[in-house]
Design a protein around this motif. Structure first.
Motif, PDB file in Angstrom:
ATOM      1  N   HIS A   1       0.882  -1.230   0.029  1.00  0.00           N
ATOM      2  CA  HIS A   1      -0.145  -0.086  -0.240  1.00  0.00           C
ATOM      3  C   HIS A   1       0.899   1.440   0.022  1.00  0.00           C
ATOM      4  CE1 HIS A   1       0.841   1.024   4.244  1.00  0.00           C
ATOM      5  NE2 HIS A   1       0.775  -0.231   4.424  1.00  0.00           N
ATOM      6  N   GLY A   2       0.069   2.410  -0.198  1.00  0.00           N
ATOM      7  CA  GLY A   2       0.847   3.605  -0.193  1.00  0.00           C
ATOM      8  C   GLY A   2       0.972   4.467   1.259  1.00  0.00           C
ATOM      9  N   TYR A   3       1.764   5.532   1.348  1.00  0.00           N
ATOM     10  CA  TYR A   3       1.884   6.072   2.227  1.00  0.00           C
ATOM     11  C   TYR A   3       0.606   6.835   2.777  1.00  0.00           C
ATOM     12  CZ  TYR A   3       3.818   9.823   5.113  1.00  0.00           C
ATOM     13  OH  TYR A   3       4.143  10.807   6.203  1.00  0.00           O
ATOM     14  N   GLY A   4       0.585   6.687   4.118  1.00  0.00           N
ATOM     15  CA  GLY A   4      -0.786   7.236   4.829  1.00  0.00           C
ATOM     16  C   GLY A   4      -1.958   6.172   4.767  1.00  0.00           C
ATOM     17  N   ALA A   5      -1.673   5.209   4.175  1.00  0.00           N
ATOM     18  CA  ALA A   5      -2.930   4.095   4.081  1.00  0.00           C
ATOM     19  C   ALA A   5      -3.001   3.273   4.914  1.00  0.00           C
ATOM     20  CB  ALA A   5      -2.901   3.583   2.806  1.00  0.00           C
ATOM     21  N   PRO A   6      -4.019   2.568   5.306  1.00  0.00           N
ATOM     22  CA  PRO A   6      -3.883   1.505   6.621  1.00  0.00           C
ATOM     23  C   PRO A   6      -3.678   0.278   5.597  1.00  0.00           C
ATOM     24  CG  PRO A   6      -6.363   1.973   5.455  1.00  0.00           C
ATOM     25  CD  PRO A   6      -5.203   3.138   5.319  1.00  0.00           C
ATOM     26  N   ALA A   7      -3.053  -0.695   6.588  1.00  0.00           N
ATOM     27  CA  ALA A   7      -2.506  -1.615   6.017  1.00  0.00           C
ATOM     28  C   ALA A   7      -3.337  -2.605   5.156  1.00  0.00           C
ATOM     29  CB  ALA A   7      -2.147  -2.671   7.212  1.00  0.00           C
ATOM     30  N   THR A   8      -4.702  -2.412   5.315  1.00  0.00           N
ATOM     31  CA  THR A   8      -5.718  -3.115   4.673  1.00  0.00           C
ATOM     32  C   THR A   8      -6.020  -2.470   3.562  1.00  0.00           C
ATOM     33  OG1 THR A   8      -7.488  -2.337   5.928  1.00  0.00           O
ATOM     34  CG2 THR A   8      -6.519  -4.432   6.930  1.00  0.00           C
ATOM     35  N   ASP A   9      -5.408  -1.326   3.102  1.00  0.00           N
ATOM     36  CA  ASP A   9      -5.859  -0.578   1.974  1.00  0.00           C
ATOM     37  C   ASP A   9      -6.207  -1.352   0.467  1.00  0.00           C
ATOM     38  OD1 ASP A   9      -6.611   2.370   1.222  1.00  0.00           O
ATOM     39  OD2 ASP A   9      -4.759   2.035  -0.232  1.00  0.00           O
ATOM     40  N   LEU A  10      -5.154  -2.171   0.229  1.00  0.00           N
ATOM     41  CA  LEU A  10      -5.287  -2.815  -1.119  1.00  0.00           C
ATOM     42  C   LEU A  10      -6.029  -4.088  -1.137  1.00  0.00           C
ATOM     43  CD1 LEU A  10      -1.703  -2.031  -2.413  1.00  0.00           C
ATOM     44  CD2 LEU A  10      -3.804  -0.873  -2.827  1.00  0.00           C
ATOM     45  N   VAL A  11      -6.742  -4.322  -0.051  1.00  0.00           N
ATOM     46  CA  VAL A  11      -7.658  -5.565  -0.040  1.00  0.00           C
ATOM     47  C   VAL A  11      -8.662  -5.510  -0.944  1.00  0.00           C
ATOM     48  CG1 VAL A  11      -9.282  -6.887   1.473  1.00  0.00           C
ATOM     49  CG2 VAL A  11      -7.094  -6.267   2.485  1.00  0.00           C
ATOM     50  N   PRO A  12      -9.342  -4.307  -1.133  1.00  0.00           N
ATOM     51  CA  PRO A  12     -10.511  -4.304  -2.152  1.00  0.00           C
ATOM     52  C   PRO A  12      -9.749  -4.327  -3.401  1.00  0.00           C
ATOM     53  CG  PRO A  12     -10.830  -2.472  -0.434  1.00  0.00           C
ATOM     54  CD  PRO A  12      -9.450  -3.044  -0.184  1.00  0.00           C
TER      55      PRO A  12
ATOM     56  N   PRO B   1      -3.927   7.739  13.363  1.00  0.00           N
ATOM     57  CA  PRO B   1      -3.696   6.204  14.042  1.00  0.00           C
ATOM     58  C   PRO B   1      -3.647   5.250  13.248  1.00  0.00           C
ATOM     59  CG  PRO B   1      -5.617   7.465  14.650  1.00  0.00           C
ATOM     60  CD  PRO B   1      -4.756   8.199  13.555  1.00  0.00           C
ATOM     61  N   SER B   2      -4.452   5.088  12.270  1.00  0.00           N
ATOM     62  CA  SER B   2      -4.647   3.575  11.611  1.00  0.00           C
ATOM     63  C   SER B   2      -3.791   3.723  10.218  1.00  0.00           C
ATOM     64  CB  SER B   2      -6.171   3.354  11.247  1.00  0.00           C
ATOM     65  OG  SER B   2      -6.366   4.505  10.107  1.00  0.00           O
ATOM     66  N   SER B   3      -3.051   4.798  10.068  1.00  0.00           N
ATOM     67  CA  SER B   3      -2.035   4.747   8.774  1.00  0.00           C
ATOM     68  C   SER B   3      -0.576   4.386   8.903  1.00  0.00           C
ATOM     69  CB  SER B   3      -2.311   5.987   8.221  1.00  0.00           C
ATOM     70  OG  SER B   3      -3.560   6.606   8.082  1.00  0.00           O
ATOM     71  N   ARG B   4      -0.149   3.855   8.051  1.00  0.00           N
ATOM     72  CA  ARG B   4       1.161   3.207   7.863  1.00  0.00           C
ATOM     73  C   ARG B   4       2.075   4.143   6.883  1.00  0.00           C
ATOM     74  NH1 ARG B   4       1.451   0.352  12.489  1.00  0.00           N
ATOM     75  NH2 ARG B   4       3.474  -0.698  11.537  1.00  0.00           N
ATOM     76  N   ALA B   5       3.586   3.806   6.950  1.00  0.00           N
ATOM     77  CA  ALA B   5       4.136   4.203   5.912  1.00  0.00           C
ATOM     78  C   ALA B   5       5.477   3.371   5.742  1.00  0.00           C
ATOM     79  CB  ALA B   5       4.791   5.640   6.134  1.00  0.00           C
ATOM     80  N   TRP B   6       6.071   3.330   4.620  1.00  0.00           N
ATOM     81  CA  TRP B   6       7.516   2.479   4.386  1.00  0.00           C
ATOM     82  C   TRP B   6       8.530   3.169   4.637  1.00  0.00           C
ATOM     83  CZ3 TRP B   6       6.675  -2.406   3.260  1.00  0.00           C
ATOM     84  CH2 TRP B   6       5.233  -3.055   2.858  1.00  0.00           C
ATOM     85  N   PHE B   7       8.389   4.670   4.549  1.00  0.00           N
ATOM     86  CA  PHE B   7       9.647   5.477   4.923  1.00  0.00           C
ATOM     87  C   PHE B   7       9.035   6.913   4.897  1.00  0.00           C
ATOM     88  CE2 PHE B   7      10.093   4.603   0.465  1.00  0.00           C
ATOM     89  CZ  PHE B   7      10.114   5.744  -0.098  1.00  0.00           C
ATOM     90  N   PRO B   8       9.756   7.657   5.902  1.00  0.00           N
ATOM     91  CA  PRO B   8       9.289   9.179   5.833  1.00  0.00           C
ATOM     92  C   PRO B   8       9.400   9.839   4.572  1.00  0.00           C
ATOM     93  CG  PRO B   8      10.677   8.469   7.863  1.00  0.00           C
ATOM     94  CD  PRO B   8      10.668   7.330   6.646  1.00  0.00           C
ATOM     95  N   ILE B   9       8.424  10.419   4.428  1.00  0.00           N
ATOM     96  CA  ILE B   9       8.687  11.662   3.130  1.00  0.00           C
ATOM     97  C   ILE B   9       8.800  13.186   3.444  1.00  0.00           C
ATOM     98  CG2 ILE B   9       7.346  10.013   1.702  1.00  0.00           C
ATOM     99  CD1 ILE B   9       4.923  11.971   2.128  1.00  0.00           C
ATOM    100  N   PRO B  10       9.355  13.676   2.733  1.00  0.00           N
ATOM    101  CA  PRO B  10       9.667  15.245   3.004  1.00  0.00           C
ATOM    102  C   PRO B  10       8.534  15.928   2.826  1.00  0.00           C
ATOM    103  CG  PRO B  10      10.689  14.634   0.802  1.00  0.00           C
ATOM    104  CD  PRO B  10      10.304  13.556   1.494  1.00  0.00           C
ATOM    105  N   LEU B  11       8.178  16.914   3.816  1.00  0.00           N
ATOM    106  CA  LEU B  11       6.795  17.772   3.811  1.00  0.00           C
ATOM    107  C   LEU B  11       6.814  18.634   2.548  1.00  0.00           C
ATOM    108  CD1 LEU B  11       6.609  18.637   7.552  1.00  0.00           C
ATOM    109  CD2 LEU B  11       5.661  16.606   6.271  1.00  0.00           C
ATOM    110  N   GLU B  12       8.057  18.968   2.013  1.00  0.00           N
ATOM    111  CA  GLU B  12       8.019  19.869   0.877  1.00  0.00           C
ATOM    112  C   GLU B  12       7.256  19.080  -0.447  1.00  0.00           C
ATOM    113  OE1 GLU B  12      11.697  20.631   3.468  1.00  0.00           O
ATOM    114  OE2 GLU B  12      10.815  18.808   2.514  1.00  0.00           O
ATOM    115  N   LEU B  13       7.101  17.752  -0.457  1.00  0.00           N
ATOM    116  CA  LEU B  13       6.563  17.277  -1.507  1.00  0.00           C
ATOM    117  C   LEU B  13       5.113  17.675  -1.870  1.00  0.00           C
ATOM    118  CD1 LEU B  13       6.716  13.341  -2.148  1.00  0.00           C
ATOM    119  CD2 LEU B  13       4.563  14.468  -2.251  1.00  0.00           C
TER     120      LEU B  13
END
Length: 243
Positions: free
Chosen positions: A33-44, A77-89
């Motif tokens: 899944h992508g940044y800021g999504a819950p772990a189950t985001d791609l289940v659908p 609280p329910s979101s996950r990330a693989w690595f931090p992203i710069p806020l400038e993005l």
């Protein structure tokens, strides 16, 4: 369709399939899944792919790992990330050329976690890496690409959904050892988070290295579209039938 939650390698995963009882999978698909999504985001998404091509449900196991980093400190609280992203993005003034040359902080830990999950999936299904497809959306696509270029053996395929180019020089060098690897890449023309031009640079890098890239630009933002899932389902069917 059955779904179970389990830990594979270093990551908690949702595992989904419609295999007949006692039947082993012929293909495994690991989607990040992508940044800021819950772990189950791609289940659908996995469920939709199996609906589009019922044979995928009967012969393929989908594994959906949750990223290792919680984002509770950012109010998600329910979101996950693989690595931090710069806020400038998020400012619209981001230097994508500079970012594409660098290794993001935290990528190494995400890579290690994902590689442990790929290894655990191979052991649990008794499938070689050549029968495992890696893929992901956005940041998950970046991690999937990084791991696909680093495994000891090539995976069955790679699906990059609204991903982008990072660690450019290293990916370019590693891609030389992946000539012929089937890649499906989809990206929205109106993506204001990861501009399509960055995806085109990734496409060009992989194509020039000899990977077999199927690129689908679509009229949409930073999202998944029905036509993209249709094409991805067809791509997975080809990987299922390949020997």
């Amino acid at each position: 369709m059955r779904g179970v939650s389990t830990r594979l390698g270093e990551l908690d995963c949702k595992v989904i399939d419609g295999l007949p009882p006692g039947s082993p999978p012929e293909l495994a698909v690991i989607l990040c899944h992508g940044y800021g999504a819950p772990a189950t985001d791609l289940v659908p998404v996995a469920a939709e792919l199996m609906t589009l091509r019922p044979e995928l449900a009967q012969r393929t196991r989908f594994v959906l790992p949750g990223a290792p980093l919680p984002l509770m400190e950012l109010g998600m609280p329910s979101s996950r990330a693989w690595f931090p992203i710069p806020l400038e993005l998020f400012t619209g003034q981001f230097d994508w050329d500079k970012y594409s040359r660098e290794e993001p902080e935290g990528l190494r830990a995400a890579r290690r976690a994902m590689m442990s999950t790929v290894s655990a999936v191979a052991a649990a299904t008794n499938l070689p890496y050549g029968r495992i497809v890696l893929g992901g959306f956005s940041q998950g696509g970046m991690v999937a690409t990084d791991v696909a270029l680093r495994l000891e053996e090539p995976p069955a395929g790679l699906c990059i959904l609204s991903g982008t180019l990072i660690v450019r020089d290293e990916w370019k060098a590693r891609a030389e050892a992946r000539k012929g690897l089937p890649v499906f890449q989809g990206h929205g023309r109106y993506d204001d988070l990861l501009p399509i031009q960055t995806a085109e640079r990734l496409r060009d890098l992989l194509t020039e290295a000899g990977l077999d890239v199927e690129f689908l630009p679509f009229d949409g933002p930073h999202t998944l579209m029905p036509e993209e899932l249709e094409r991805m389902a067809d791509f997975l069917m080809k990987r299922l039938e390949a020997r």
